[in-house]
Write an enzyme that holds these catalytic residues in place. Structure first.
Site, short mmCIF file in Angstrom:
data_model
loop_
_atom_site.label_atom_id
_atom_site.label_comp_id
_atom_site.label_asym_id
_atom_site.label_seq_id
_atom_site.Cartn_x
_atom_site.Cartn_y
_atom_site.Cartn_z
N ASP A 142 -1.56 4.23 -6.50
CA ASP A 142 -0.20 4.04 -6.17
C ASP A 142 0.44 5.42 -6.69
O ASP A 142 1.51 5.81 -6.09
CB ASP A 142 0.54 3.04 -6.73
CG ASP A 142 0.27 1.53 -5.77
OD1 ASP A 142 1.00 1.40 -5.15
OD2 ASP A 142 -0.91 1.04 -5.99
N ASN A 167 -2.95 2.07 -10.39
CA ASN A 167 -3.36 1.14 -9.41
C ASN A 167 -3.02 -0.25 -9.62
O ASN A 167 -2.94 -0.69 -10.81
CB ASN A 167 -4.88 1.44 -8.82
CG ASN A 167 -5.26 1.21 -7.50
OD1 ASN A 167 -4.52 1.27 -6.57
ND2 ASN A 167 -6.43 0.39 -7.43
N LYS A 168 -3.49 -1.17 -8.55
CA LYS A 168 -3.38 -2.62 -8.78
C LYS A 168 -4.15 -3.17 -9.96
O LYS A 168 -5.10 -2.33 -10.58
CB LYS A 168 -3.91 -3.14 -7.65
CG LYS A 168 -4.05 -4.78 -7.69
CD LYS A 168 -2.48 -5.37 -7.76
CE LYS A 168 -2.15 -6.52 -7.89
NZ LYS A 168 -0.92 -7.40 -7.69
N ARG A 193 10.77 -0.75 -4.62
CA ARG A 193 9.49 -0.88 -5.41
C ARG A 193 9.64 0.56 -6.39
O ARG A 193 9.58 1.50 -5.66
CB ARG A 193 8.40 -0.92 -4.67
CG ARG A 193 8.29 -2.40 -4.07
CD ARG A 193 6.69 -2.77 -3.59
NE ARG A 193 5.98 -3.16 -4.80
CZ ARG A 193 4.74 -3.57 -4.69
NH1 ARG A 193 4.22 -3.55 -3.55
NH2 ARG A 193 4.04 -4.04 -5.82
N GLY A 202 0.78 -1.16 -0.13
CA GLY A 202 -0.08 -0.05 0.09
C GLY A 202 0.81 1.22 -0.06
O GLY A 202 1.78 1.26 0.77
#
Length: 346
Positions: free
Chosen positions: A231, A241-242, A88, A49
């Site tokens: 994100d 986003n995911k 990341r 997250g």
């Protein structure tokens, strides 16, 4: 609540993280004392997250700063900063938090207490920001409201409350009659494992559906709004986003369902013009070809595993921030909200 995703134990210098890899079957904590452990926890998604990643990285910097002074501290922090930045690539909060801390520790006259105060401010602000996002989002919610959410951007993805699931939880606690549909969120199943875990803790009515069911659910179950976290948001409102978020936005548009993004201003990347400029992380193909220890694809089957996708701004009804709701044209509305950065959330 029976969990807290991220917790700093100051006297011992320990960062305590809930291990999200083993939820919901087990509530296990990792206690980290070295920045290398923090970077690995970010990489392997022990902590995940965007806001939680940024806060965890901030505490990693604090670990390194303790007990060091002058040039020795600056050299150690430069190394730690580079290590954390490489952990990341997509979540902008990571770089936002590290940039904010670097502006403090990179000054020759910086003191240890100043560095620690900035880290703790980042942690506290995350809580205040998420509560302000929910406050603005509740103005969009009818008394009886059905949500659709993808991935997990709740208490597990932040210091507390969360962004999109924080809105769902806040509506429930404010007395709205709430129902939430949760995409399982392949390939790591954050929706099924984590969002459902959270909503069960809070007693929020919900149902898990497979990712491919979103259009059918919207068409047949009177969904009032789709709401997701993110994100990174580009300056024009394109949102990373995911993986699977773009699909959900397309389904929402075809069914006339408003699609909202809950995003702290720290997630708006004004240096990135559009979604085409956002680096998309690619992860191990094994996340697709197996679930846990169970192989679900033929041995040696090739796979492509982008961790995120970009939802074009034309599919987004609004971006809900701590300072208000930005709407199209997003380049203008987000720029207007930018002037509020540094003020207390409203």
């Amino acid at each position: 609540m029976s969990f807290r995703a991220i917790e700093w134990r100051s006297e011992a210098g320990i960062l305590r993280l809930i291990d999200q890899k083993v939820l919901p079957g087990e509530t296990r904590y990792q206690e980290l004392t070295r920045v290398e452990e923090v970077a690995e926890a970010i990489r392997d998604m022990t902590v995940r997250g965007a806001p939680a990643i940024g806060v965890a990285a901030a505490f990693g910097i604090l670990m390194v700063s303790r007990g060091r002074e002058g040039d020795d501290r600056r050299r150690a922090l430069q190394s730690a900063d580079a290590l954390l930045r490489a952990s990341r690539p997509t979540a902008v909060n990571l770089f936002w938090a590290l940039d904010r801390l670097k502006a403090v520790w990179n000054r020759p006259e910086a003191t240890g207490p100043e560095i620690e105060a900035e880290v703790l401010a980042i942690e506290a602000e995350d809580v205040a920001v998420n509560r302000a996002i929910s406050k603005h989002a509740l103005t969009l919610c009818p008394q009886e409201v059905t949500f659709f959410h993808h991935c997990n951007t709740g208490s597990l993805a932040t210091v507390d409350l969360g962004t999109a699931p924080g809105v769902i939880r806040s509506a429930h606690e404010a007395g709205h009659k709430v129902m939430a549909y949760l995409d399982e969120t392949r390939p790591r199943l954050q929706g099924a494992k984590l969002s459902s875990f959270e909503l069960m803790q809070y007693g929020v009515p919900h149902a898990i559906v497979v990712d491919g069911a979103s259009a059918h659910v919207m068409r047949t179950r009177k969904v009032d709004m789709a709401i997701v976290g993110c994100d990174r948001v580009a300056a024009n409102g394109d949102t990373a986003n995911k993986i699977g978020t773009y699909n959900l936005a397309l389904a929402a548009q075809d069914n006339g369902v408003p699609f909202y993004v809950a995003a702290p201003m720290s997630t708006i990347d004004f240096d990135t013009p559009s979604g085409d400029d956002i680096e998309i992380e690619e992860r191990d193909a094994g996340e697709i070809t197996r679930i846990g220890d169970c192989e679900i694809a033929p041995p040696g089957a090739p796979a492509f595993n982008p961790a995120f996708d970009v939802t074009p701004n034309r599919l987004i009804s609004g971006i809900i921030t701590e300072y208000g709701i930005a709407r199209a044209p997003f380049g203008e509305s987000l720029a207007a909200l930018r002037s509020e950065i540094g003020k207390a959330p409203v």
